[in-house]
Write a protein that holds these residues in place. Structure first.
Motif, PDB file in Angstrom:
ATOM      1  N   SER A 205       0.867  -1.180   0.000  1.00  0.00           N
ATOM      2  CA  SER A 205       0.000   0.000   0.000  1.00  0.00           C
ATOM      3  C   SER A 205       0.901   1.227   0.000  1.00  0.00           C
ATOM      4  O   SER A 205       2.122   1.112   0.137  1.00  0.00           O
ATOM      5  N   CYS A 206       0.282   2.388  -0.160  1.00  0.00           N
ATOM      6  CA  CYS A 206       1.065   3.618  -0.158  1.00  0.00           C
ATOM      7  C   CYS A 206       0.307   4.707   0.585  1.00  0.00           C
ATOM      8  O   CYS A 206      -0.892   4.905   0.358  1.00  0.00           O
ATOM      9  N   THR A 207       0.998   5.391   1.464  1.00  0.00           N
ATOM     10  CA  THR A 207       0.440   6.537   2.178  1.00  0.00           C
ATOM     11  C   THR A 207       1.194   7.793   1.753  1.00  0.00           C
ATOM     12  O   THR A 207       2.423   7.840   1.827  1.00  0.00           O
ATOM     13  N   VAL A 208       0.463   8.774   1.271  1.00  0.00           N
ATOM     14  CA  VAL A 208       1.048  10.049   0.855  1.00  0.00           C
ATOM     15  C   VAL A 208       0.513  11.130   1.777  1.00  0.00           C
ATOM     16  O   VAL A 208      -0.702  11.326   1.878  1.00  0.00           O
ATOM     17  N   ASP A 209       1.417  11.827   2.447  1.00  0.00           N
ATOM     18  CA  ASP A 209       1.058  12.830   3.454  1.00  0.00           C
ATOM     19  C   ASP A 209       1.676  14.169   3.069  1.00  0.00           C
ATOM     20  O   ASP A 209       2.878  14.362   3.200  1.00  0.00           O
ATOM     21  N   GLY A 210       0.857  15.071   2.565  1.00  0.00           N
ATOM     22  CA  GLY A 210       1.328  16.406   2.249  1.00  0.00           C
ATOM     23  C   GLY A 210       2.316  16.473   1.111  1.00  0.00           C
ATOM     24  O   GLY A 210       3.218  17.307   1.139  1.00  0.00           O
ATOM     25  N   GLU A 211       2.169  15.613   0.111  1.00  0.00           N
ATOM     26  CA  GLU A 211       3.078  15.635  -1.037  1.00  0.00           C
ATOM     27  C   GLU A 211       2.458  16.378  -2.220  1.00  0.00           C
ATOM     28  O   GLU A 211       3.029  17.341  -2.722  1.00  0.00           O
ATOM     29  N   PHE A 212       1.293  15.916  -2.661  1.00  0.00           N
ATOM     30  CA  PHE A 212       0.640  16.588  -3.784  1.00  0.00           C
ATOM     31  C   PHE A 212       0.035  17.924  -3.348  1.00  0.00           C
ATOM     32  O   PHE A 212       0.049  18.903  -4.086  1.00  0.00           O
ATOM     33  N   GLU A 213      -0.454  17.943  -2.111  1.00  0.00           N
ATOM     34  CA  GLU A 213      -1.082  19.161  -1.597  1.00  0.00           C
ATOM     35  C   GLU A 213      -0.952  19.172  -0.080  1.00  0.00           C
ATOM     36  O   GLU A 213      -1.198  18.159   0.578  1.00  0.00           O
ATOM     37  N   GLU A 214      -0.561  20.271   0.495  1.00  0.00           N
ATOM     38  CA  GLU A 214      -0.390  20.366   1.940  1.00  0.00           C
ATOM     39  C   GLU A 214      -1.710  20.125   2.652  1.00  0.00           C
ATOM     40  O   GLU A 214      -2.757  20.643   2.267  1.00  0.00           O
ATOM     41  N   GLY A 215      -1.652  19.297   3.700  1.00  0.00           N
ATOM     42  CA  GLY A 215      -2.841  19.007   4.490  1.00  0.00           C
ATOM     43  C   GLY A 215      -3.686  17.874   3.961  1.00  0.00           C
ATOM     44  O   GLY A 215      -4.678  17.503   4.598  1.00  0.00           O
TER      45      GLY A 215
END
Length: 278
Positions: A205-215
């Motif tokens: 799985s993948c978790t993206v935190d504040g990469e494409f858009e802050e928050g």
């Protein structure tokens, strides 16, 4: 067996444009044959043998069909198979379970987590949303059916890239291609992206935190075909302040949704709740 071509005389009487269309249709019909599905696709020479076409004709047809997303080429075997643009537009497949079950699976995620849920597939260096479900009220991640977005900056993109090895990922994107990330934790370069894709493959799985858009926090998991290849991704996205405290629960449920939609998995949509809670 060739997919029912017209007699040669009938072909010669038609204009060149229709002849090209007929070649493309013959290729699509060949890729829909049981042997093509069982083998996970066909090489150019196999398609030539089935259709009775010359290699140059088949190659041109495949190039055009691939450009429009009607066929995909497996990066490992180099075999061609019917593409997700074909399934998405025509809603035709040997197994319709993914498109049929996706709305119910996503609705369960939305009901359980109170956040937006999506099913997406790869189209070149972008992902395209096939199914979107969101709660009726509150602050939500915005996406709609047919929306496309770059692969490198999203959880969905990392999952859809996870079948490629690190060298392939580095070769796909230049530093300029990676400039679209707006968040504070955006990908810094091809090596960084390759490492993050590798992590997604290892974790399932993948978790993206504040990469494409802050928050914005987003979690994605793969949907696999019978050969174990990733053909789609399911994800849940929402504001970080609402999701971060229950991140483990969200990850477990998104992974369960991916398994439920995978053609090799025993779980179906009606068993998602019990699977997620296991």
């Amino acid at each position: 067996m060739a997919p029912s071509p017209a007699p040669d005389g009938a072909r010669r009487e038609r204009p060149d444009r229709e002849t090209g269309m007929r070649r493309g249709l013959d290729v699509l019909l060949a890729l829909g044959l049981p042997e093509a599905v069982e083998r996970g696709g066909l090489g150019v020479m196999a398609i030539c043998e089935i259709t009775g076409r010359e290699k140059s004709q088949v190659s041109r047809s495949l190039a055009t069909l691939a450009e429009y997303g009607m066929v995909d080429r497996d990066p490992g075997t180099l075999a061609y198979r019917l593409g997700w643009r074909f399934f998405a537009m025509a809603q035709l497949a040997g197994d319709r379970r993914l498109l049929d079950d996706a709305p119910a699976v996503l609705d369960t995620l939305v009901a359980d987590l109170g956040e937006s849920a999506f099913l997406s597939v790869r189209q070149g260096d972008h992902a395209v949303t096939l199914v979107a479900r969101r709660p009726g009220t509150g602050l939500q991640a915005s996406a709609w059916v047919g929306q496309t977005f770059p692969l490198p900056h999203s959880s969905v993109g990392r999952v859809l890239l996870a079948d490629a090895d690190e060298d392939e990922v580095r070769a796909m994107f230049t530093q300029a291609d990676l400039a679209g990330g707006r968040g504070p934790h955006a990908v810094r370069g091809p090596d960084d992206l390759a490492a993050r894709v590798l992590a997604a493959r290892r974790e399932g799985s993948c978790t993206v935190d504040g990469e494409f858009e802050e928050g914005l926090l987003s979690i994605a998991a793969p949907v696999r075909d019978t050969a174990g290849r990733t053909v789609a991704a399911v994800n849940v996205s929402g504001p970080r302040f609402r999701m971060v405290e229950r991140l483990d629960e969200v990850v477990d449920r998104v992974r369960a949704a991916g398994r439920a939609l995978s053609s090799w998995a025993p779980e179906h949509a009606d068993g998602l709740a019990s699977t997620a809670g296991a």
